[in-house]
Motif scaffolding. Structure first.
Motif, PDB file in Angstrom:
ATOM      1  N   ASN A  92       0.928  -1.283  -0.020  1.00 35.72           N
ATOM      2  CA  ASN A  92      -0.088   0.076  -0.028  1.00 35.72           C
ATOM      3  C   ASN A  92       0.806   1.484   0.124  1.00 35.72           C
ATOM      4  O   ASN A  92       0.438   2.227  -0.895  1.00 35.72           O
ATOM      5  N   ASN A 133      -0.953   2.771  -3.073  1.00 35.74           N
ATOM      6  CA  ASN A 133      -1.147   4.210  -2.793  1.00 35.74           C
ATOM      7  C   ASN A 133      -0.624   5.209  -3.864  1.00 35.74           C
ATOM      8  O   ASN A 133      -1.275   6.125  -4.752  1.00 35.74           O
ATOM      9  N   SER A 159      -2.899   7.216  -6.951  1.00 34.18           N
ATOM     10  CA  SER A 159      -2.971   8.646  -6.502  1.00 34.18           C
ATOM     11  C   SER A 159      -2.399   9.195  -7.755  1.00 34.18           C
ATOM     12  O   SER A 159      -2.725  10.349  -8.169  1.00 34.18           O
ATOM     13  N   SER A 189      -4.443  10.328  -2.168  1.00 33.07           N
ATOM     14  CA  SER A 189      -5.977  10.391  -2.504  1.00 33.07           C
ATOM     15  C   SER A 189      -6.811   9.506  -1.581  1.00 33.07           C
ATOM     16  O   SER A 189      -7.870   9.676  -1.355  1.00 33.07           O
ATOM     17  N   HIS A 190      -6.230   8.467  -0.952  1.00 30.62           N
ATOM     18  CA  HIS A 190      -6.876   7.438  -0.109  1.00 30.62           C
ATOM     19  C   HIS A 190      -6.737   7.875   1.206  1.00 30.62           C
ATOM     20  O   HIS A 190      -7.363   6.987   2.219  1.00 30.62           O
ATOM     21  N   GLU A 194     -13.890   3.008  -2.758  1.00 33.72           N
ATOM     22  CA  GLU A 194     -13.672   4.099  -3.827  1.00 33.72           C
ATOM     23  C   GLU A 194     -14.446   5.331  -3.634  1.00 33.72           C
ATOM     24  O   GLU A 194     -14.136   6.266  -4.343  1.00 33.72           O
ATOM     25  N   ALA A 234     -13.463   7.152  -1.247  1.00 27.14           N
ATOM     26  CA  ALA A 234     -12.418   8.103  -1.146  1.00 27.14           C
ATOM     27  C   ALA A 234     -12.092   8.820  -2.495  1.00 27.14           C
ATOM     28  O   ALA A 234     -11.716  10.254  -2.254  1.00 27.14           O
ATOM     29  N   SER A 235     -11.711   8.020  -3.646  1.00 22.30           N
ATOM     30  CA  SER A 235     -11.223   8.572  -4.958  1.00 22.30           C
ATOM     31  C   SER A 235     -12.189   9.478  -5.344  1.00 22.30           C
ATOM     32  O   SER A 235     -11.949  10.353  -6.224  1.00 22.30           O
ATOM     33  N   ASP A 253      -9.964  -3.763  -3.445  1.00 24.23           N
ATOM     34  CA  ASP A 253     -10.293  -2.142  -3.132  1.00 24.23           C
ATOM     35  C   ASP A 253      -9.317  -1.422  -3.962  1.00 24.23           C
ATOM     36  O   ASP A 253      -9.979  -0.309  -4.595  1.00 24.23           O
ATOM     37  N   HIS A 295     -11.035   1.197  -6.819  1.00 25.02           N
ATOM     38  CA  HIS A 295     -10.659   2.675  -7.081  1.00 25.02           C
ATOM     39  C   HIS A 295     -10.330   2.769  -8.627  1.00 25.02           C
ATOM     40  O   HIS A 295     -10.568   3.914  -9.130  1.00 25.02           O
TER      41      HIS A 295
END
Length: 381
Positions: A137, A142, A146, A160-161, A183, A185-186, A220, A224
């Motif tokens: 991650n 990540n 991102s 972005s997460h 997703e 969060a995105s 996950d 995203h």
């Protein structure tokens, strides 16, 4: 209970967080008291099966709080429910797993008061506690996701997460958030970029969570990525479609004129593949126009295709489609005449048949796609 509407709504999703939720609530209470914040705390229990609910009830005295039971699972689903019940001018969000420092709430709110619409934490510019973020991650997932989001949507956000974020309620209402999983969060970040919200990143510290993680790295990550592709038809449809279409056109051109490749002259069989590439690529390009048109009329994106629509009308597209179809039928007609005259030429005629089939298919796609574009382009009242 506080008089009047709260200035800040703190929303915490909770799913089996009995090991961490007590400390989160007590830290929030301390922050509210020390900074004299006019705040409501909304905790969304997402179907906990441990002792989380009782812990919340035991520690919620002394704050303006709500505990909302929401059985529909999902990170985004919990937040959407909390947002629905929020009354504050500013919305603050963070996970209730002990990984975020709630003493950083005031600096998020301060940035909103300065005029920013959306404030998000950046864990990579702060201190990441050892063992708090898995290797994949931290160094692969990540940064890559991102980076893709930043590239696709031109949003200058590097984490972005990050689950710690704050946003003006009026700005949040413009985003029309709808995703129910991680997703979410995105979605918030990319839509904030699309709506031209004024965004601020703040360095924050990240701690090792308490209790079992609910994160599923690969599923996950795909959620995203899937969301970003759906909101970016240029990369999902147009660019792949254009590449496939050009490969089909170029390869068919080489095959029609018997141009040798590495000394090898191919017969007509590969032309079927060229035809498939042309038809598929063309359809993907049309899909990109469908998606962009829908985004403009239904998702309120900027109408950057307005000038294009001045030239691509149903009538003009239909005329072009009919011309392409007629060319294809003319080729077939010439083949029929040759066959009747007994002058059938085998492989050459087969090549012509493939070209005719391809052109007729493209013509039909063009005509009916123009009608579909017109339907999608109808603006809602």
């Amino acid at each position: 209970m506080l008089n009047g509407e709260p200035e800040i709504s703190i929303i915490l999703p909770c799913l089996n967080e009995e090991e961490s939720i007590e400390r989160c609530i007590n830290d929030i209470k301390d922050v509210i008291k020390k900074n004299n914040l006019n705040t409501e705390v909304i905790i969304i229990d997402n179907g906990s099966t441990d002792n989380s609910i009782q812990v919340i009830r035991d520690n919620s005295k002394g704050i303006n709080g709500k505990l909302i039971r929401h059985e529909k699972r999902g990170y985004g689903s919990a937040y959407l429910k909390g947002i629905e019940h929020s009354k504050g001018k500013y919305i603050f969000m963070a996970d209730s797993d002990g990984s975020y420092d709630f003493y950083e709430i005031p600096k998020f709110i301060e940035e909103l008061r300065k005029g920013y619409d959306f404030v998000i934490g950046n864990r990579f510019k702060g201190r990441i506690e050892k063992g708090s973020m898995p290797f994949l991650n931290r160094y692969i997932g990540n940064p890559i996701l991102s980076g893709i989001l930043k590239f696709f949507f031109n949003v200058d956000v590097h984490d972005s997460h990050c689950g710690m974020r704050a946003i003006r309620k009026e700005s949040l209402n413009k985003l029309n958030l709808s995703t129910t999983g991680m997703e979410f969060a995105s979605e918030m970040v990319l839509k904030a970029g699309k709506r031209n919200l004024k965004i601020k990143e703040l360095p924050i510290n990240y701690h090792k969570r308490r209790g079992k993680s609910k994160l599923r790295s690969f599923p996950d990550a795909w959620r995203h990525m899937r969301l970003m592709l759906i909101y970016s038809p240029l990369y999902l449809f147009f660019i792949p479609g254009l590449i496939i279409f050009l490969l089909g056109v170029i390869s068919m051109f080489l095959l029609i004129f018997n141009i040798s490749i590495s000394g090898q002259v191919f017969q007509y069989q590969p032309m079927f593949i060229s035809s498939i590439l042309i038809i598929t690529g063309y359809q993907l390009i049309i899909f990109s126009l469908f998606a962009k048109t829908y985004a403009i009329t239904h998702l309120k994106e900027k109408p950057i295709l307005d000038n294009l629509y001045k030239y691509i009308t149903i009538e003009r597209a239909s005329i072009i489609g009919i011309i392409i179809i007629l060319i294809g039928f003319f080729i077939y007609y010439s083949l029929l005449l040759n066959w009747i005259s007994g002058n059938f030429e085998g492989l050459i005629e087969t090549r012509k048949s493939i070209i005719a089939l391809t052109l007729i298919t493209l013509g039909i796609q063009t005509i009916f796609s123009s009608f579909m574009l017109s339907i999608l382009g109808m603006k809602e009242d």
